[in-house]
Write a protein that holds these residues in place. Structure first.
Motif, PDB file in Angstrom:
ATOM      1  N   PHE A  59      35.766 -64.778  52.263  1.00  0.00           N
ATOM      2  CA  PHE A  59      34.679 -63.614  52.430  1.00  0.00           C
ATOM      3  C   PHE A  59      33.186 -64.117  52.150  1.00  0.00           C
ATOM      4  O   PHE A  59      32.250 -63.922  53.067  1.00  0.00           O
ATOM      5  N   ALA A  75      30.542 -64.182  55.334  1.00  0.00           N
ATOM      6  CA  ALA A  75      29.014 -63.672  55.074  1.00  0.00           C
ATOM      7  C   ALA A  75      27.661 -64.448  55.322  1.00  0.00           C
ATOM      8  O   ALA A  75      26.817 -64.149  55.885  1.00  0.00           O
ATOM      9  N   THR A 129      27.473 -58.512  52.743  1.00  0.00           N
ATOM     10  CA  THR A 129      28.416 -57.937  52.022  1.00  0.00           C
ATOM     11  C   THR A 129      28.106 -56.612  51.287  1.00  0.00           C
ATOM     12  O   THR A 129      28.656 -55.947  50.143  1.00  0.00           O
ATOM     13  N   LYS A 174      27.995 -56.134  47.434  1.00  0.00           N
ATOM     14  CA  LYS A 174      28.816 -56.545  46.471  1.00  0.00           C
ATOM     15  C   LYS A 174      28.911 -58.038  46.028  1.00  0.00           C
ATOM     16  O   LYS A 174      29.459 -58.051  44.660  1.00  0.00           O
TER      17      LYS A 174
END
Length: 419
Positions: free
Chosen positions: A6, A10, A378, A381
């Motif tokens: 992830f 990103a 993100t 986040k």
């Protein structure tokens, strides 16, 4: 160990969205006759903060390269070219924001939501030695004393309420080789140069800085320079010093003296606005022999024992909006903190001016990539620091795999050992 898919995706998406990879490819083709190997080295330097390497030699050894791979490569390029490499993607992104959120057909509410706040600030990179005439005794805010360091002046742009943060441009303040007492460009002069360069660039695209803010601390309070900022269409807001002299009416009584006298008074009727609920303020219209007519806003910042004050040279701007704009200034301090503590912008052993400028420019690009990844890719986040620390768990393996691919923007398949 955490999964880096992830965070890595990103980061690559941020690299692609900012267009940095294309700029780096063109840069390598322009400055080296065989650009393939320099291109890999530049990619490694931009993404290198996501590895455990603390120095350029550590990164080169971790990638199975020679430990002196980066120094000679960076030193081949002129310092001004490295600054242009940073400015190109940052200005392109700023132009997109201006065209999308500040075009004539956009509503006033949208323009206010995405208003741009420019920040001037200075930081010192603590280094040992003269560093090719780039280091001298400059004041260090961290050490609270003058120290032998490199002084970097940065122009930083904040869009809206931290919607986007961009390091727009930087300069290294060079000490005069003749020693103290000889003319040398000050940090404020360098800051003004950067702003005027940005203004000329935007004018060529039919864009303007009118109506946006520029904030700075008390170090940048120069009436001539602030008038120049105002002439560009920006609204200058600076923190004032307690020794500044003002005159005017305060609570119906004439006043003339230093701001220290006003800051020590305890009979103010403090106001609180929903736009800045944590900052009580008092708005005064004063005249200064230095700045002329100005709006002075006394502020009692949260966590501070004594009040301070802000100077705004545009009387139409309300005090809550002045406070709200100035409250974005600490984001440049957050940028410096990430660059020094996480991205290791101070840790380099280079012996050429081009190498030093190149390293600093690439580190600011690294910050822009990781910060954009956390902020936009993100959706907040993850922060830039969290993304970097997540990638560091896996050493340099993921970076080696990326550099072996034809392009960094293609889908990334994790090696089984890195899963």
């Amino acid at each position: 160990m955490p999964d880096i898919t992830f965070a890595l995706n990103a980061t690559l998406d941020a690299l692609d969205s900012l267009g940095i990879q294309t700029d780096v490819e063109q840069f390598a083709a322009r400055h080296w006759t065989l650009p393939k190997q320099p291109l890999k080295a530049l990619d490694a330097l931009i993404l290198g903060p996501g590895t455990p390497a603390h120095s350029l030699s550590d990164l080169a050894v971790g990638l199975d390269w020679g430990k002196n791979r980066f120094g000679p490569l960076l030193g081949e390029v002129d310092p001004d070219a490295w600054v242009r490499l940073l400015r190109r993607p940052m200005r392109r992104k700023l132009r997109k924001v201006l065209m999308r959120y500040h075009s004539p057909g956009v509503s006033a509410a949208t323009k206010s939501r995405y208003r741009i706040t420019f920040v001037w600030d200075i930081t010192t990179l603590l280094k040992v030695g003269q560093m090719l005439g780039l280091a001298d005794l400059f004041y260090s805010g961290m050490l609270k004393r003058p120290s032998h360091s490199i002084e970097v002046v940065l122009l930083y742009a904040i869009v809206g309420e931290n919607f986007l943060c961009l390091p727009m441009d930087f300069r290294i303040r060079k000490p005069d080789p003749k020693g103290p007492g000889h003319p040398c460009k000050t940090g404020l002069e360098l800051a003004q140069e950067m702003l005027e360069d940005l203004h000329r660039c935007l004018r060529t695209h039919g864009l303007s800085l009118k109506g946006h803010f520029l904030v700075a601390d008390a170090w940048f309070t120069d009436s001539e320079k602030l008038d120049g900022v105002k002439a560009l269409g920006l609204i200058p807001i600076v923190a004032g010093k307690s020794s500044f002299i003002f005159e005017g009416n305060t609570q119906g009584q004439p006043f003339k003296g230093s701001m220290q006298d006003l800051l020590e008074r305890t009979d103010w009727s403090w106001k609180v606005s929903p736009l800045a609920p944590d900052v009580p303020y008092v708005r005064l219209k004063m005249t200064s022999p230095t700045f002329g007519p100005a709006v002075v806003t006394l502020c009692h910042w949260k966590g501070e024992d004594d009040p301070g004050y802000l100077i705004c040279l545009v009387p139409e701007v309300s005090s809550p909006r002045i406070i709200r704009a100035y409250s974005r200034r600490p984001w440049v301090e957050a940028c410096f903190e990430v660059c020094k503590a996480t991205i290791n912008i101070e840790r380099f052993k280079l012996r050429s001016a081009g190498g030093i400028w190149g390293f600093i420019a690439l580190r600011f690009l690294s910050f822009a990539v990781f910060d954009y990844a956390g902020r936009r890719m993100t959706k907040g986040k993850l922060s830039a620091g969290q993304i970097i620390r997540t990638l560091r768990y896996h050493g340099t393996l993921w970076l080696q795999q990326l550099l072996e691919r034809e392009t960094l923007s293609s889908p990334y398949a994790l090696h089984p050992l890195a899963a």
